[in-house]
Design an enzyme around this catalytic site. Structure first.
Site, PDB file in Angstrom:
ATOM      1  N   ARG A   1      12.864   0.366   9.213  1.00 17.55           N
ATOM      2  CA  ARG A   1      12.275   1.713   9.235  1.00 17.55           C
ATOM      3  C   ARG A   1      13.432   2.676   9.425  1.00 17.55           C
ATOM      4  O   ARG A   1      14.179   2.578  10.409  1.00 17.55           O
ATOM      5  CB  ARG A   1      11.266   1.857  10.377  1.00 17.55           C
TER       6      ARG A   1
ATOM      7  N   HIS B   1       5.988   4.565   2.254  1.00 17.17           N
ATOM      8  CA  HIS B   1       5.466   3.712   3.334  1.00 17.17           C
ATOM      9  C   HIS B   1       4.548   2.657   2.707  1.00 17.17           C
ATOM     10  O   HIS B   1       3.340   2.644   2.939  1.00 17.17           O
ATOM     11  CB  HIS B   1       4.709   4.581   4.344  1.00 17.17           C
TER      12      HIS B   1
ATOM     13  N   GLN C   1       1.939   0.532   4.759  1.00  8.63           N
ATOM     14  CA  GLN C   1       0.707   1.212   5.159  1.00  8.63           C
ATOM     15  C   GLN C   1      -0.309   1.186   4.017  1.00  8.63           C
ATOM     16  O   GLN C   1      -1.506   1.005   4.246  1.00  8.63           O
ATOM     17  CB  GLN C   1       0.997   2.652   5.569  1.00  8.63           C
TER      18      GLN C   1
ATOM     19  N   ASP D   1      -2.513  12.644   6.605  1.00  7.28           N
ATOM     20  CA  ASP D   1      -1.389  12.206   7.451  1.00  7.28           C
ATOM     21  C   ASP D   1      -0.871  13.461   8.158  1.00  7.28           C
ATOM     22  O   ASP D   1      -1.256  14.586   7.795  1.00  7.28           O
ATOM     23  CB  ASP D   1      -0.313  11.568   6.545  1.00  7.28           C
TER      24      ASP D   1
ATOM     25  N   CYS E   1      -3.260   7.193   8.535  1.00  3.76           N
ATOM     26  CA  CYS E   1      -2.398   6.066   8.916  1.00  3.76           C
ATOM     27  C   CYS E   1      -2.079   6.062  10.407  1.00  3.76           C
ATOM     28  O   CYS E   1      -1.663   5.041  10.943  1.00  3.76           O
ATOM     29  CB  CYS E   1      -1.118   6.097   8.086  1.00  3.76           C
TER      30      CYS E   1
ATOM     31  N   ARG F   1      -3.032  -3.425   9.391  1.00  2.00           N
ATOM     32  CA  ARG F   1      -1.576  -3.500   9.335  1.00  2.00           C
ATOM     33  C   ARG F   1      -1.098  -4.910   9.684  1.00  2.00           C
ATOM     34  O   ARG F   1      -0.112  -5.395   9.153  1.00  2.00           O
ATOM     35  CB  ARG F   1      -0.946  -2.466  10.290  1.00  2.00           C
TER      36      ARG F   1
HETATM   37  N1  NVA Z   1       4.464  10.665   7.388  1.00  4.56           N
HETATM   38  C1  NVA Z   1       4.568  10.090   8.706  1.00  4.56           C
HETATM   39  C2  NVA Z   1       3.985   8.712   8.722  1.00  4.56           C
HETATM   40  C3  NVA Z   1       3.971   8.061  10.064  1.00  4.56           C
HETATM   41  C4  NVA Z   1       3.391   6.676  10.036  1.00  4.56           C
HETATM   42  C5  NVA Z   1       6.033  10.064   9.135  1.00  4.56           C
HETATM   43  O1  NVA Z   1       6.879   9.724   8.299  1.00  4.56           O
HETATM   44  O2  NVA Z   1       6.325  10.406  10.273  1.00  4.56           O
HETATM   45  N1   CP Z   2       1.037   4.141  10.592  1.00  5.08           N
HETATM   46  C1   CP Z   2       2.244   3.793  11.114  1.00  5.08           C
HETATM   47  O1   CP Z   2       3.171   3.395  10.407  1.00  5.08           O
HETATM   48  O2   CP Z   2       2.298   3.926  12.457  1.00  5.08           O
HETATM   49  P1   CP Z   2       3.592   3.789  13.368  1.00  5.08           P
HETATM   50  O3   CP Z   2       4.473   4.972  13.069  1.00  5.08           O
HETATM   51  O4   CP Z   2       3.062   3.808  14.770  1.00  5.08           O
HETATM   52  O5   CP Z   2       4.288   2.509  13.037  1.00  5.08           O
END
Ligand code: NVA
Ligand code: CP
Length: 305
Positions: A103, A130, A133, A221, A261, A289
């Site tokens: 990540r 992502h 997800q 989101d 998500c 997930r």
């Molecule tokens: N768009 C959000 C998704 C978090 C799971 C982010 O990148 O922070």
């Molecule tokens: N939806 C998701 O990826 O959540 P986290 O940021 O908690 O991993």
């Protein structure tokens, strides 16, 4: 050949459906002695350069339940935080573990890791996409509606990493997806064009109700993603009117599924009564997930073709 999962398209359309089948199987097998343990004797590095709850939990539990050993690394707690280059890190990881999930911020960092790594690299979220997800989202939709095609999908909010992965899914599966984003926050035109060429029926609008009209699935989101914190005030203004409220959901098909998500900001991108309401599937989505993380790891590490 090493199988990386940097994007949904790495799976291909058929591969994507097979991964969802595997996730369904893992869901049924959970807790049973017949649950497969294909990762026995294998170690998987889970690297987080951004915060995470669901992705961290699902990947770590998935590796354990598949019989493997997860090793969680963070930027701060590793030499990545002190500037060790990704290619050096990739070569060390390749000699010690059997797969890596990452990540991170720039998508290029993930691609750089995958270019040098001789073990599978899986995308656990970047600024661009992502895909893990989306596996969960598609799994629960298919379980609830018994199909993914012939449904109308709406994305309401930011043209962000999640929106890009929805667009990619629409391309792979030929879905009809309408996105409502404020002007200036639309997804990348190239992503839209690529998906259209693959068969997605995409529409881009600037009004939440217009996107929701007749939709079977509404997804949203956060308006401010990780790494964009300094833009928060400007974004809150730009996204006024983009909240998924009861009125927006009322424009959708009866019993439309509402997805997020998570983490959610009640009253910003989604009203509290929608998130907690009968059409919200967000907790099933979070649980999925785990099942889909197992399926993605199995796809990368145990090729069946
Ligand atoms: N768009 C959000 C998704 C978090 C799971 C982010 O990148 O922070
Ligand atoms: N939806 C998701 O990826 O959540 P986290 O940021 O908690 O991993």
């Amino acid at each position: 050949m090493v199988r990386h999962f940097t994007e949904l398209s790495d799976l291909g359309s058929e591969g994507l459906l097979r991964v969802l089948d595997a996730a369904d199987r893992f869901q049924v097998q959970r807790g049973s002695p017949s649950h497969p343990r294909p990762l026995a004797g294998k170690s998987i590095a889970l690297i987080f350069e951004k915060a995470s709850t669901r992705t961290r939990l699902s990947l770590e539990v998935a590796v354990v339940e598949l019989g493997g050993h997860p090793i969680v690394l963070s930027t701060e707690g590793s030499q990545l935080g002190r500037g060790e280059p990704i290619p050096d890190t990739a070569r060390v990881l390749s000699r010690m573990v059997h797969a890596v999930t990452l990540r991170t911020f720039e998508h290029e960092r993930l691609l750089e890791l995958s270019r040098v790594s001789s073990v599978p690299v899986l995308n656990a979220l970047t600024d661009q996409s992502h895909p893990m997800q989306l596996l969960a989202d598609l799994q629960i939709i298919r379980r609830a509606r018994s199909r993914l095609q012939d449904l109308s999908y709406a994305w309401i909010g930011d043209g962000n990493n999640m929106a890009n992965s929805w667009i990619e899914a629409a391309g792979l599966l030929g879905l009809q997806l309408t996105l409502a984003c404020p002007r200036g926050y639309e997804p990348d035109e190239r992503e839209l064009e690529r998906a259209r060429q693959r068969g997605a029926r995409l529409k881009l609008v600037h009004d939440a109700r217009q996107a929701a009209a007749g939709a079977d699935v509404i997804s949203t989101d956060v308006f401010t993603s990780m790494g964009q914190e300094r833009e928060r005030e400007a974004r809150l203004q730009a996204f006024a009117g983009m909240c998924v409220t009861r009125e927006v959901v009322a424009a959708a098909a009866p019993q439309a599924m509402v997805l997020h998500c998570l983490p959610a900001h009640r009253g910003e991108e989604i009203a509290a009564d929608v998130l907690e309401g009968p059409q919200s599937h967000v907790w099933d989505q979070a649980e999925a997930r785990l099942h889909t993380a197992k399926a993605a790891l199995e796809w990368a590490l145990m090729p069946d073709d």
